[in-house]
Write a protein that holds these residues in place. Structure first.
Motif, PDB file in Angstrom:
ATOM      1  N   LYS A 160      -0.011  46.880  24.229  1.00 24.88           N
ATOM      2  CA  LYS A 160       0.216  47.101  22.808  1.00 24.88           C
ATOM      3  C   LYS A 160       0.343  48.604  22.561  1.00 24.88           C
ATOM      4  O   LYS A 160      -0.407  49.395  23.133  1.00 24.88           O
ATOM      5  N   THR A 161       1.287  48.979  21.686  1.00 27.44           N
ATOM      6  CA  THR A 161       1.504  50.381  21.336  1.00 27.44           C
ATOM      7  C   THR A 161       1.823  50.485  19.840  1.00 27.44           C
ATOM      8  O   THR A 161       2.138  49.490  19.191  1.00 27.44           O
ATOM      9  N   GLY A 162       1.776  51.700  19.326  1.00 27.21           N
ATOM     10  CA  GLY A 162       2.208  51.980  17.954  1.00 27.21           C
ATOM     11  C   GLY A 162       1.566  51.089  16.907  1.00 27.21           C
ATOM     12  O   GLY A 162       0.351  50.991  16.811  1.00 27.21           O
ATOM     13  N   ASP A 163       2.401  50.416  16.123  1.00 27.27           N
ATOM     14  CA  ASP A 163       1.917  49.572  15.034  1.00 27.27           C
ATOM     15  C   ASP A 163       1.572  48.151  15.475  1.00 27.27           C
ATOM     16  O   ASP A 163       1.276  47.298  14.624  1.00 27.27           O
ATOM     17  N   ASP A 164       1.606  47.896  16.786  1.00 26.58           N
ATOM     18  CA  ASP A 164       1.238  46.561  17.271  1.00 26.58           C
ATOM     19  C   ASP A 164      -0.177  46.222  16.822  1.00 26.58           C
ATOM     20  O   ASP A 164      -1.111  47.019  16.988  1.00 26.58           O
ATOM     21  N   ALA A 165      -0.335  45.030  16.259  1.00 25.51           N
ATOM     22  CA  ALA A 165      -1.652  44.537  15.871  1.00 25.51           C
ATOM     23  C   ALA A 165      -2.446  44.192  17.135  1.00 25.51           C
ATOM     24  O   ALA A 165      -1.894  43.660  18.094  1.00 25.51           O
TER      25      ALA A 165
END
Length: 189
Positions: A160-165
């Motif tokens: 998961k990266t950035g805006d990934d929940a």
């Protein structure tokens, strides 16, 4: 690289638990004692903020509780996750309801925060060990890469990266946190 304190010996888990505590903590996995790396600023701050975020959602409604650097003894080993999370009904307690000091079950959720001097395969062995002994979800937070790897039993890990929940335990229905939220904690402006 973090060296082991001691090579393979005939020491038992009970004998390990009688040894003096070390700082940083030592773990006993498959008959070998390892000392965890000394936490640095990013590691320490993420652990503090993440534990608080979990407890703000889970503790007050008696859903889950997060414990930083908790010694967990199960499956013949002794590990110290950066954060161990237990569903409320599984928090180790004495008959009178007070917390049990000696934890002898696997956490429901463990969170590890990657440190540059950790040994990759040792970390993976610990994650697999937890999953094989009942842990439902493991996060491996990598501040340098700005990512979180999610591990679940019998599933391919997800990055998961950035805006990934970020998924949590199913009982945390109101949980909302992204990788960007965690990395954002590292900026003091």
């Amino acid at each position: 690289m973090t060296p082991s304190i001691q090579s393979r010996t005939e020491i038992t888990l009970e004998e390990f638990l009688q040894l003096p505590e070390t700082k940083p903590a030592s773990e006993y996995i498959n008959g070998v004692i390892y000392q965890k790396p000394m936490p640095q600023t990013e590691h320490s701050w993420i652990r503090t903020k993440l534990g608080t975020a979990i407890n703000n959602v889970g503790k007050f409604e008696k859903i889950v509780a997060a414990f930083p650097e908790l010694n967990c003894n199960f499956g013949g080993s002794s590990i110290v996750p950066d954060i161990a999370v237990f569903e409320w009904h599984r928090i180790p307690r004495k008959p009178n309801g007070r917390l049990e000091n000696r934890v002898t079950i696997a956490p429901d959720w463990t969170i590890e925060i990657w440190s540059p001097d950790q040994v990759v395969n040792r970390m993976m062995r610990r994650i697999i060990f937890c999953l094989n002994h009942g842990t439902q979800i493991v996060w491996l937070v990598d501040p340098e890469d700005e990512s979180v790897i999610i591990f679940k039993p019998n599933q391919t890990p997800e990055v998961k990266t950035g805006d990934d929940a970020l998924p949590a335990l199913p009982v945390l229905t109101d949980w909302q946190l992204s990788v960007r939220d965690i990395i954002g904690w590292l900026y003091f402006e």
